[in-house]
Design a protein around this motif. Structure first.
Motif, PDB file in Angstrom:
ATOM      1  N   VAL A  87     -23.054  26.731 -35.683  1.00 35.11           N
ATOM      2  CA  VAL A  87     -22.586  25.877 -34.591  1.00 35.11           C
ATOM      3  C   VAL A  87     -23.760  25.331 -33.794  1.00 35.11           C
ATOM      4  O   VAL A  87     -23.747  24.180 -33.340  1.00 35.11           O
ATOM      5  N   GLN A  88     -24.824  26.121 -33.653  1.00 36.37           N
ATOM      6  CA  GLN A  88     -25.999  25.662 -32.910  1.00 36.37           C
ATOM      7  C   GLN A  88     -26.628  24.413 -33.537  1.00 36.37           C
ATOM      8  O   GLN A  88     -27.255  23.617 -32.833  1.00 36.37           O
ATOM      9  N   GLN A  89     -26.434  24.223 -34.838  1.00 38.89           N
ATOM     10  CA  GLN A  89     -27.033  23.068 -35.504  1.00 38.89           C
ATOM     11  C   GLN A  89     -26.417  21.754 -35.029  1.00 38.89           C
ATOM     12  O   GLN A  89     -26.991  20.678 -35.234  1.00 38.89           O
ATOM     13  N   ALA A  90     -25.260  21.834 -34.387  1.00 33.72           N
ATOM     14  CA  ALA A  90     -24.597  20.626 -33.869  1.00 33.72           C
ATOM     15  C   ALA A  90     -24.986  20.308 -32.441  1.00 33.72           C
ATOM     16  O   ALA A  90     -24.543  19.290 -31.892  1.00 33.72           O
ATOM     17  N   GLU A  91     -25.808  21.133 -31.837  1.00 35.12           N
ATOM     18  CA  GLU A  91     -26.100  20.963 -30.408  1.00 35.12           C
ATOM     19  C   GLU A  91     -26.761  19.628 -30.119  1.00 35.12           C
ATOM     20  O   GLU A  91     -26.427  18.955 -29.135  1.00 35.12           O
ATOM     21  N   ASP A  92     -27.708  19.213 -30.943  1.00 35.91           N
ATOM     22  CA  ASP A  92     -28.402  17.942 -30.680  1.00 35.91           C
ATOM     23  C   ASP A  92     -27.427  16.763 -30.716  1.00 35.91           C
ATOM     24  O   ASP A  92     -27.569  15.803 -29.936  1.00 35.91           O
ATOM     25  N   GLU A  93     -26.446  16.834 -31.600  1.00 34.52           N
ATOM     26  CA  GLU A  93     -25.457  15.754 -31.703  1.00 34.52           C
ATOM     27  C   GLU A  93     -24.564  15.688 -30.466  1.00 34.52           C
ATOM     28  O   GLU A  93     -23.940  14.660 -30.202  1.00 34.52           O
ATOM     29  N   LEU A  94     -24.487  16.794 -29.729  1.00 33.73           N
ATOM     30  CA  LEU A  94     -23.609  16.856 -28.559  1.00 33.73           C
ATOM     31  C   LEU A  94     -24.398  17.060 -27.267  1.00 33.73           C
ATOM     32  O   LEU A  94     -23.850  17.522 -26.268  1.00 33.73           O
ATOM     33  N   ALA A  95     -25.668  16.685 -27.297  1.00 37.71           N
ATOM     34  CA  ALA A  95     -26.532  16.931 -26.135  1.00 37.71           C
ATOM     35  C   ALA A  95     -26.022  16.255 -24.873  1.00 37.71           C
ATOM     36  O   ALA A  95     -26.170  16.787 -23.767  1.00 37.71           O
ATOM     37  N   ASP A  96     -25.416  15.084 -25.011  1.00 33.43           N
ATOM     38  CA  ASP A  96     -24.928  14.349 -23.846  1.00 33.43           C
ATOM     39  C   ASP A  96     -23.414  14.421 -23.704  1.00 33.43           C
ATOM     40  O   ASP A  96     -22.817  13.650 -22.952  1.00 33.43           O
ATOM     41  N   PHE A  97     -22.809  15.355 -24.405  1.00 35.61           N
ATOM     42  CA  PHE A  97     -21.339  15.442 -24.442  1.00 35.61           C
ATOM     43  C   PHE A  97     -20.852  16.412 -23.377  1.00 35.61           C
ATOM     44  O   PHE A  97     -21.329  17.549 -23.278  1.00 35.61           O
ATOM     45  N   GLU A  98     -19.880  15.993 -22.577  1.00 37.57           N
ATOM     46  CA  GLU A  98     -19.390  16.811 -21.467  1.00 37.57           C
ATOM     47  C   GLU A  98     -17.951  17.280 -21.653  1.00 37.57           C
ATOM     48  O   GLU A  98     -17.367  17.867 -20.750  1.00 37.57           O
ATOM     49  N   GLY A  99     -17.367  17.029 -22.818  1.00 40.79           N
ATOM     50  CA  GLY A  99     -15.963  17.355 -23.028  1.00 40.79           C
ATOM     51  C   GLY A  99     -15.744  18.723 -23.653  1.00 40.79           C
ATOM     52  O   GLY A  99     -16.559  19.640 -23.502  1.00 40.79           O
ATOM     53  N   ASP A 100     -14.626  18.842 -24.361  1.00 43.08           N
ATOM     54  CA  ASP A 100     -14.239  20.089 -25.016  1.00 43.08           C
ATOM     55  C   ASP A 100     -14.574  20.032 -26.498  1.00 43.08           C
ATOM     56  O   ASP A 100     -14.519  18.968 -27.128  1.00 43.08           O
ATOM     57  N   VAL A 101     -14.885  21.189 -27.058  1.00 46.75           N
ATOM     58  CA  VAL A 101     -15.271  21.284 -28.463  1.00 46.75           C
ATOM     59  C   VAL A 101     -14.337  22.260 -29.171  1.00 46.75           C
ATOM     60  O   VAL A 101     -14.077  23.358 -28.661  1.00 46.75           O
ATOM     61  N   VAL A 102     -13.838  21.862 -30.340  1.00 47.99           N
ATOM     62  CA  VAL A 102     -13.113  22.798 -31.202  1.00 47.99           C
ATOM     63  C   VAL A 102     -14.001  23.089 -32.403  1.00 47.99           C
ATOM     64  O   VAL A 102     -14.612  22.186 -32.977  1.00 47.99           O
ATOM     65  N   VAL A 103     -14.084  24.360 -32.755  1.00 49.01           N
ATOM     66  CA  VAL A 103     -14.868  24.786 -33.914  1.00 49.01           C
ATOM     67  C   VAL A 103     -13.897  25.220 -35.001  1.00 49.01           C
ATOM     68  O   VAL A 103     -13.066  26.119 -34.795  1.00 49.01           O
ATOM     69  N   LEU A 104     -14.004  24.581 -36.160  1.00 44.81           N
ATOM     70  CA  LEU A 104     -13.078  24.795 -37.263  1.00 44.81           C
ATOM     71  C   LEU A 104     -13.857  25.091 -38.533  1.00 44.81           C
ATOM     72  O   LEU A 104     -15.084  24.979 -38.573  1.00 44.81           O
ATOM     73  N   TYR A 105     -13.110  25.441 -39.590  1.00 49.28           N
ATOM     74  CA  TYR A 105     -13.726  25.769 -40.866  1.00 49.28           C
ATOM     75  C   TYR A 105     -13.187  24.849 -41.957  1.00 49.28           C
ATOM     76  O   TYR A 105     -11.967  24.662 -42.087  1.00 49.28           O
ATOM     77  N   GLY A 106     -14.088  24.297 -42.759  1.00 50.13           N
ATOM     78  CA  GLY A 106     -13.683  23.352 -43.788  1.00 50.13           C
ATOM     79  C   GLY A 106     -12.817  23.937 -44.867  1.00 50.13           C
ATOM     80  O   GLY A 106     -12.091  23.205 -45.552  1.00 50.13           O
ATOM     81  N   ASP A 107     -12.856  25.262 -45.036  1.00 47.12           N
ATOM     82  CA  ASP A 107     -12.022  25.903 -46.056  1.00 47.12           C
ATOM     83  C   ASP A 107     -10.762  26.528 -45.462  1.00 47.12           C
ATOM     84  O   ASP A 107     -10.097  27.341 -46.108  1.00 47.12           O
ATOM     85  N   VAL A 108     -10.430  26.140 -44.228  1.00 45.57           N
ATOM     86  CA  VAL A 108      -9.164  26.537 -43.597  1.00 45.57           C
ATOM     87  C   VAL A 108      -8.439  25.245 -43.250  1.00 45.57           C
ATOM     88  O   VAL A 108      -8.510  24.762 -42.114  1.00 45.57           O
ATOM     89  N   PRO A 109      -7.736  24.651 -44.232  1.00 43.07           N
ATOM     90  CA  PRO A 109      -7.323  23.246 -44.097  1.00 43.07           C
ATOM     91  C   PRO A 109      -6.017  22.986 -43.365  1.00 43.07           C
ATOM     92  O   PRO A 109      -5.741  21.843 -43.018  1.00 43.07           O
ATOM     93  N   PHE A 110      -5.202  24.017 -43.135  1.00 42.63           N
ATOM     94  CA  PHE A 110      -3.837  23.739 -42.702  1.00 42.63           C
ATOM     95  C   PHE A 110      -3.547  24.048 -41.241  1.00 42.63           C
ATOM     96  O   PHE A 110      -2.392  24.174 -40.843  1.00 42.63           O
ATOM     97  N   VAL A 111      -4.595  24.182 -40.436  1.00 46.01           N
ATOM     98  CA  VAL A 111      -4.354  24.392 -39.007  1.00 46.01           C
ATOM     99  C   VAL A 111      -3.667  23.147 -38.446  1.00 46.01           C
ATOM    100  O   VAL A 111      -4.062  22.020 -38.726  1.00 46.01           O
ATOM    101  N   ARG A 112      -2.620  23.352 -37.656  1.00 39.70           N
ATOM    102  CA  ARG A 112      -1.774  22.242 -37.199  1.00 39.70           C
ATOM    103  C   ARG A 112      -2.318  21.594 -35.932  1.00 39.70           C
ATOM    104  O   ARG A 112      -2.942  22.266 -35.100  1.00 39.70           O
ATOM    105  N   PRO A 113      -2.063  20.298 -35.778  1.00 42.75           N
ATOM    106  CA  PRO A 113      -2.488  19.627 -34.544  1.00 42.75           C
ATOM    107  C   PRO A 113      -1.940  20.304 -33.296  1.00 42.75           C
ATOM    108  O   PRO A 113      -2.649  20.402 -32.285  1.00 42.75           O
TER     109      PRO A 113
END
Length: 456
Positions: A87-113
């Motif tokens: 997850v830390q590898q995404a920090e630079d991409e979100l350096a100026d981001f002030e919102g909410d973050v969801v962390v998910l897994y690519g091999d867990v495909p069926f989590v519902r909206p």
């Protein structure tokens, strides 16, 4: 409660090598119901309208990048030191981001909206938890990480199975690994976690215990086990396909579709079916199929990228390939194949026919064994058949060619020039008759055979 009007970002972890799949294809790109695991997850995310989506990849990252294009940012995790490190590898991409973050897994495909919304909404309740963890009750907890919760709303402790004591391992409330947090909280907490554990890795769930040391209690949202089931092997992939198909069949029948043998019918993620559709056994729907009302699809048919209009009949043993369109009341029968072809309203192709790059007018009849010769080894060409035309059996229509309205093509013809409206076209070699020739042939051959047998 409505989702707060804050921006949402998604971090999808997909850096694992997926060695149990034993595949050259990246694990998260393996399909279920005609769509990859990763695409299923992205479809759920779309309903949250994330402003940023970051996929953390490792081995096979080029495959993920090719599959997603510009829809997500790809960041690399090298080396791979655990989920927290990922997850830390995404920090630079979100350096100026002030919102909410969801962390998910690519091999867990069926989590519902709806589940993702609940996770984010829980962040903004009055107790303002630093993060929301998605938990589930496991029938067989096995090696899942455990969650200790006294009130089923807040988390007293989280522990990985390898580090859990005997009492903690008896708990059936497990950690899915997925969580939601404010961006600032997420990365502040990640910078403070360590790797003093049995695996020597930086665990994402450790942010819960780090926050707890600050006097901040994280929140729990529970869901059912099936929604968070990870897929790590071919057997688990097959099980996910089974679950997907069972759900799709139940939905189809609940919406007015008759399945003669439900367990033998296979759907894709985007199959669209009208009311009073009847589907016989052993029918397969690839991606991109829409079927109108009161259609009958007979046994052993395969449809992909096709549109079937109201009141049509397909099969048995028919194949509709991408670009096939059947207008209202059209019929194709056994061993008929269509590709990039339109069969007009009420038109029929009953048996043993190939229609490729073709347009067939309303009410036309295509005889058994007819083929459109649409390819010369380099280019494709179109065949146009007019309304009410009659194409005799075993005809070859050599494209590009047009058959006029009400025209008749005699059986066995090879048509390479246009046929006008109302014309009859016969293209056959001269029929040669030699009386007695066959009898003399048989007599001669029988004598030769008898002589040969006598020498043996």
């Amino acid at each position: 409660m409505n989702t707060p009007s804050r921006e949402i970002a998604a971090i999808i972890l997909a850096a694992g090598k997926g060695t149990r799949m034993k595949s050259n294809l990246h694990k998260v790109l393996h399909p279920i119901g005609g769509r990859s695991m990763l695409e299923h997850l992205l479809a759920s995310l779309e309903e949250l309208a994330p402003t940023r989506t970051i996929v953390v990849a490792g081995h096979g990252s080029e495959q993920i990048e090719a599959a997603l294009g510009s829809r997500a940012r790809i960041v690399l995790q090298e080396p791979q030191l655990g989920t927290g490190h990922a997850v830390q590898q995404a920090e630079d991409e979100l350096a100026d981001f002030e919102g909410d973050v969801v962390v998910l897994y690519g091999d867990v495909p069926f989590v519902r909206p709806a589940t993702l919304r609940r996770m984010i909404e829980r962040l903004h309740e009055s107790d303002a938890p630093p993060c929301t963890v998605l938990g589930f009750r496991a029938a067989d907890p096995g090696a899942y990480g455990r969650i200790v919760s006294e009130d089923r709303r807040t988390i007293g402790k989280m522990v990985e199975y390898k580090d859990a004591n005997a009492a903690e391992r008896q708990i059936d409330l497990c950690n899915s690994g997925m969580l939601a947090a404010r961006a600032r909280d997420l990365f502040d907490l990640l910078r403070r976690i360590g790797n003093d554990n049995a695996a020597g890795e930086y665990y994402l769930p450790d942010i819960v215990m780090t926050a707890l040391k600050d006097g901040r209690t994280s929140a729990l949202v529970e869901t059912d086990e099936a929604e968070v089931q990870g897929i790590n092997s071919r057997a688990e992939l097959a099980e996910a396909e089974r679950v997907f198909q069972e759900s799709a069949r139940e939905d189809a029948m609940a919406n007015g579709v008759t399945l003669k043998a439900p367990e033998t019918v296979f759907f894709s993620y985007d199959t669209e079916l009208g009311k009073d559709v009847v589907i016989e056994p052993n029918v397969v729907f690839g991606p991109g199929v829409s079927v109108g009302d009161e259609v009958r699809i007979k046994a052993f048919s395969h449809l992909e990228g096709a549109q079937v209009g109201e009141g049509c009949e397909v099969g048995p043993y028919a194949r509709l390939r991408p670009g096939a369109v059947l207008k209202k009341g059209a019929k194709i029968g056994n061993f008929v194949e269509m590709k990039k072809a339109v069969l007009g309203e009420g038109a029929k192709a009953g048996h043993l026919t190939y229609l490729g790059d073709a347009e067939v007018g309303a009410g036309a009849n295509i005889g058994a064994g007819t083929i459109t010769c649409n390819y010369d080894g380099y280019f494709k060409y179109k065949t146009v058949i007019g309304e009410r035309a009659f194409i005799g059996s075993n005809s070859s229509l050599i494209a590009p060619v047009k058959i006029g309205a009400d025209a008749i093509v005699g059986a066995g013809s090879a048509v390479s020039r246009d046929v006008g409206d109302g014309e009859l076209r016969l293209v056959r070699g001269e029929q040669l008759v030699k009386p007695g020739w066959a009898d003399r042939f048989h007599d001669t051959m029988k004598k030769k055979k008898k002589a040969a047998d006598a020498k043996e």
